[in-house]
Design a protein around this motif. Structure first.
Motif, mmCIF file in Angstrom:
data_model
loop_
_atom_site.group_PDB
_atom_site.id
_atom_site.type_symbol
_atom_site.label_atom_id
_atom_site.label_comp_id
_atom_site.label_asym_id
_atom_site.label_seq_id
_atom_site.Cartn_x
_atom_site.Cartn_y
_atom_site.Cartn_z
ATOM 1 N N MET A 190 -16.627 65.484 73.214
ATOM 2 C CA MET A 190 -16.605 64.298 72.259
ATOM 3 C C MET A 190 -15.586 64.077 71.598
ATOM 4 O O MET A 190 -15.107 62.998 71.242
ATOM 5 N N VAL A 191 -14.840 65.310 70.939
ATOM 6 C CA VAL A 191 -13.452 65.010 70.528
ATOM 7 C C VAL A 191 -12.464 64.319 71.515
ATOM 8 O O VAL A 191 -11.805 63.460 71.045
ATOM 9 N N LYS A 192 -12.369 64.772 72.539
ATOM 10 C CA LYS A 192 -11.484 64.179 73.587
ATOM 11 C C LYS A 192 -11.832 62.817 73.767
ATOM 12 O O LYS A 192 -11.020 61.727 73.816
ATOM 13 N N MET A 193 -13.007 62.331 74.095
ATOM 14 C CA MET A 193 -13.563 61.156 74.377
ATOM 15 C C MET A 193 -13.326 60.273 73.080
ATOM 16 O O MET A 193 -12.894 58.976 73.055
ATOM 17 N N GLY A 194 -13.344 60.624 71.917
ATOM 18 C CA GLY A 194 -13.137 59.911 70.667
ATOM 19 C C GLY A 194 -11.531 59.249 70.472
ATOM 20 O O GLY A 194 -11.506 58.606 69.590
ATOM 21 N N LYS A 195 -10.716 60.050 71.277
ATOM 22 C CA LYS A 195 -9.337 59.641 71.158
ATOM 23 C C LYS A 195 -8.846 58.431 72.319
ATOM 24 O O LYS A 195 -7.755 58.232 72.275
ATOM 25 N N ILE A 196 -9.871 57.934 73.159
ATOM 26 C CA ILE A 196 -9.560 57.245 74.082
ATOM 27 C C ILE A 196 -8.951 55.833 73.631
ATOM 28 O O ILE A 196 -9.726 55.370 72.933
ATOM 29 N N ASN A 197 -7.615 55.618 73.677
ATOM 30 C CA ASN A 197 -7.103 54.254 73.541
ATOM 31 C C ASN A 197 -7.401 53.632 72.322
ATOM 32 O O ASN A 197 -7.510 52.657 71.993
ATOM 33 N N VAL A 198 -7.677 54.523 71.314
ATOM 34 C CA VAL A 198 -7.679 54.234 69.933
ATOM 35 C C VAL A 198 -6.432 53.106 69.314
ATOM 36 O O VAL A 198 -5.569 53.292 69.665
ATOM 37 N N ILE A 199 -7.116 52.204 68.611
ATOM 38 C CA ILE A 199 -6.032 51.294 67.779
ATOM 39 C C ILE A 199 -5.869 51.828 66.294
ATOM 40 O O ILE A 199 -6.627 52.176 65.806
ATOM 41 N N THR A 200 -4.306 51.892 66.102
ATOM 42 C CA THR A 200 -4.291 52.710 64.950
ATOM 43 C C THR A 200 -3.107 51.647 64.226
ATOM 44 O O THR A 200 -2.449 50.658 64.976
ATOM 45 N N GLY A 201 -2.817 51.748 63.046
ATOM 46 C CA GLY A 201 -1.559 51.267 62.312
ATOM 47 C C GLY A 201 -2.030 49.910 62.040
ATOM 48 O O GLY A 201 -3.065 49.176 61.745
ATOM 49 N N ASP A 202 -1.028 48.923 62.547
ATOM 50 C CA ASP A 202 -0.988 47.678 62.127
ATOM 51 C C ASP A 202 -1.844 46.712 63.215
ATOM 52 O O ASP A 202 -1.786 45.546 63.325
ATOM 53 N N GLN A 203 -2.118 47.572 64.279
ATOM 54 C CA GLN A 203 -2.645 47.227 65.316
ATOM 55 C C GLN A 203 -4.244 46.766 65.011
ATOM 56 O O GLN A 203 -4.998 47.621 64.273
ATOM 57 N N GLY A 204 -4.872 45.782 65.493
ATOM 58 C CA GLY A 204 -6.384 45.696 65.328
ATOM 59 C C GLY A 204 -6.674 45.362 63.661
ATOM 60 O O GLY A 204 -5.553 44.823 63.148
ATOM 61 N N GLU A 205 -7.771 45.659 63.227
ATOM 62 C CA GLU A 205 -8.078 45.550 61.804
ATOM 63 C C GLU A 205 -9.246 46.297 61.369
ATOM 64 O O GLU A 205 -9.801 47.006 62.351
ATOM 65 N N VAL A 206 -9.692 46.328 60.171
ATOM 66 C CA VAL A 206 -10.673 46.853 59.623
ATOM 67 C C VAL A 206 -11.819 45.563 59.530
ATOM 68 O O VAL A 206 -11.532 44.884 58.400
ATOM 69 N N ARG A 207 -12.816 45.312 60.064
ATOM 70 C CA ARG A 207 -13.721 44.655 60.049
ATOM 71 C C ARG A 207 -14.582 44.516 58.884
ATOM 72 O O ARG A 207 -15.104 45.789 58.647
ATOM 73 N N ARG A 208 -14.658 43.489 58.114
ATOM 74 C CA ARG A 208 -15.566 43.723 56.948
ATOM 75 C C ARG A 208 -17.271 43.561 57.714
ATOM 76 O O ARG A 208 -18.081 43.971 56.800
ATOM 77 N N ASN A 209 -17.263 42.812 58.570
ATOM 78 C CA ASN A 209 -18.541 42.705 59.203
ATOM 79 C C ASN A 209 -18.298 43.292 60.912
ATOM 80 O O ASN A 209 -17.764 42.684 61.265
ATOM 81 N N CYS A 210 -19.130 44.231 61.046
ATOM 82 C CA CYS A 210 -18.951 44.814 62.593
ATOM 83 C C CYS A 210 -19.229 43.992 63.608
ATOM 84 O O CYS A 210 -18.649 44.179 64.804
ATOM 85 N N ARG A 211 -19.788 42.892 63.604
ATOM 86 C CA ARG A 211 -20.357 42.072 64.535
ATOM 87 C C ARG A 211 -19.309 40.858 64.465
ATOM 88 O O ARG A 211 -19.307 40.201 65.773
ATOM 89 N N VAL A 212 -18.186 40.642 63.781
ATOM 90 C CA VAL A 212 -17.284 39.308 63.687
ATOM 91 C C VAL A 212 -15.939 40.076 63.570
ATOM 92 O O VAL A 212 -15.947 40.952 62.371
ATOM 93 N N LYS A 213 -14.928 39.184 64.123
ATOM 94 C CA LYS A 213 -13.605 39.635 63.629
ATOM 95 C C LYS A 213 -13.288 38.966 62.135
ATOM 96 O O LYS A 213 -13.987 38.069 61.803
ATOM 97 N N ASN A 214 -12.544 39.517 61.428
ATOM 98 C CA ASN A 214 -12.313 38.960 60.187
ATOM 99 C C ASN A 214 -11.696 37.411 60.154
ATOM 100 O O ASN A 214 -11.207 37.120 61.160
ATOM 101 N N THR A 215 -12.235 36.739 59.254
ATOM 102 C CA THR A 215 -11.500 35.228 59.182
ATOM 103 C C THR A 215 -10.411 35.213 57.774
ATOM 104 O O THR A 215 -10.527 36.190 57.194
ATOM 105 N N LEU A 216 -9.219 34.599 58.439
ATOM 106 C CA LEU A 216 -8.117 34.643 57.439
ATOM 107 C C LEU A 216 -8.539 34.111 56.086
ATOM 108 O O LEU A 216 -9.239 33.192 55.990
#
Length: 330
Positions: free
Chosen positions: A304-330
């Motif tokens: 599970m630890v190994k699977m949980g590291k598959i191609n994760v997005i970190t740093g400035d890539q991606g975002e922290v969604r405020r609502n998990c169902r939709v990407k953030n709006t500017l």
């Protein structure tokens, strides 16, 4: 080709090659910004499981289905938009993936406590761990710091998520695509010690004699087959559910492997671990886990630890969604 299409193609291609981002994740990632992250998630899951124990399997499956498509980036949680089809609509997920409402509730509490800090991808990783442990399974430390994807991949979900009728060769290939080996396949298959499956996922096999003969399915367990047929008639009731483990389906234990040895695995993708392993390496692991639950627990936690590291997005890539169902709006 539009920008979103180009990004999608690149991310799907990227998702076919597992990468180790362990050095970018941290056990103390939210220590300063949201120190009670894991406590909040665990408390809500504890409350949920008291009311509905099956939610544990649903949350574990969400994490699995997320990580196998583009990596552990919460893309599975995105709803469809005018320009994007949700992974929820893909064959392996449609009408079967559950737990979204639980994720929404936990995320809303995290947003209230620590606005725009904890990613949905990290939430899924923590929730999967806590769901397993709270049903009697092992505990493992979850490194955090994942970011959320801006897009989903409907095609990726159809391509990369293992299907319930998969052959052993196909399963090994599916896992290898994600950087997971045969040992991970056998250990992670043990997640089927909890949860249920719809009749449509295995019905052809309990009525087709040719397939029964080929895989030895229920040939020495006619009572088991009769039980399945009583729940899943030849026509109708496709969405009726059957426990993946008839013995202890709400408890995370090693009973799943004993079921396989007795010919009582529910899905074809379960039984092939025994019936199609000509070299015996996988069968030996199945027997080892059936005889030693703590060995299974250690292997499962490691995978599970190994699977949980598959191609994760970190740093400035991606975002922290405020609502998990939709990407953030500017």
């Amino acid at each position: 080709m539009g920008l979103i299409s180009i990004i999608l193609v690149l991310m799907i291609f990227h998702g076919t090659k597992a990468s180790n981002y362990d050095d970018r994740l941290s056990l103390n990632y939210y220590k300063e910004s949201c120190p009670y992250t894991e406590e909040i998630v665990r408390r809500e899951i504890e409350i949920t499981l008291i009311r509905e124990p099956r939610t544990a399997a649903q949350l574990l499956r969400l994490h699995f289905h997320d990580c196998f498509v583009m990596g552990c980036d919460a893309s599975v949680l995105l709803d469809s938009t005018g320009e994007m089809i949700s992974e929820k609509q893909a064959g392996p997920n449609l009408n079967s993936l559950r737990g979204f409402d639980v994720v929404d509730k936990i995320k809303s509490i995290l947003e209230e406590a620590c606005p725009n800090i904890v990613s949905c991808a990290d939430l899924l990783a923590i929730a999967a761990r806590d769901s397993v442990e709270l049903r009697g399974g092992p505990y493992w430390k979850v490194k955090l710091g994942r970011r959320d994807s801006l897009i989903a991949s409907f095609n990726g979900a159809n391509q990369f998520i293992p299907k319930p009728n998969s052959s052993l060769e196909t399963l090994i290939s599916n896992f290898a695509t994600q950087g997971l080996d045969e040992g991970d396949l056998v250990a992670l298959s043990g997640s089927h010690t909890i949860g249920v499956s719809r009749c449509v996922s295995f019905k052809p096999r309990i009525y087709n004699g040719n397939i029964d003969d080929e895989y030895g399915y229920c040939k020495r367990n006619t009572v088991f087959r009769r039980i399945l047929r009583s729940i899943c008639p030849k026509s109708g009731r496709d969405n009726a559910v059957v426990p993946l483990d008839f013995v202890t389906f709400t408890k995370f234990d090693s009973e799943y492997y004993r079921n396989l040895i007795q010919g009582k695995g529910l899905l074809n993708s379960d039984n092939v671990l025994i019936s199609q392993d000509e070299e015996g390496r996988i069968v030996r692991r199945v027997w080892a886990y059936a005889l030693d639950q703590q060995l299974f627990f250690r292997s499962f936690a490691s995978s599970m630890v190994k699977m949980g590291k598959i191609n994760v997005i970190t740093g400035d890539q991606g975002e922290v969604r405020r609502n998990c169902r939709v990407k953030n709006t500017l």
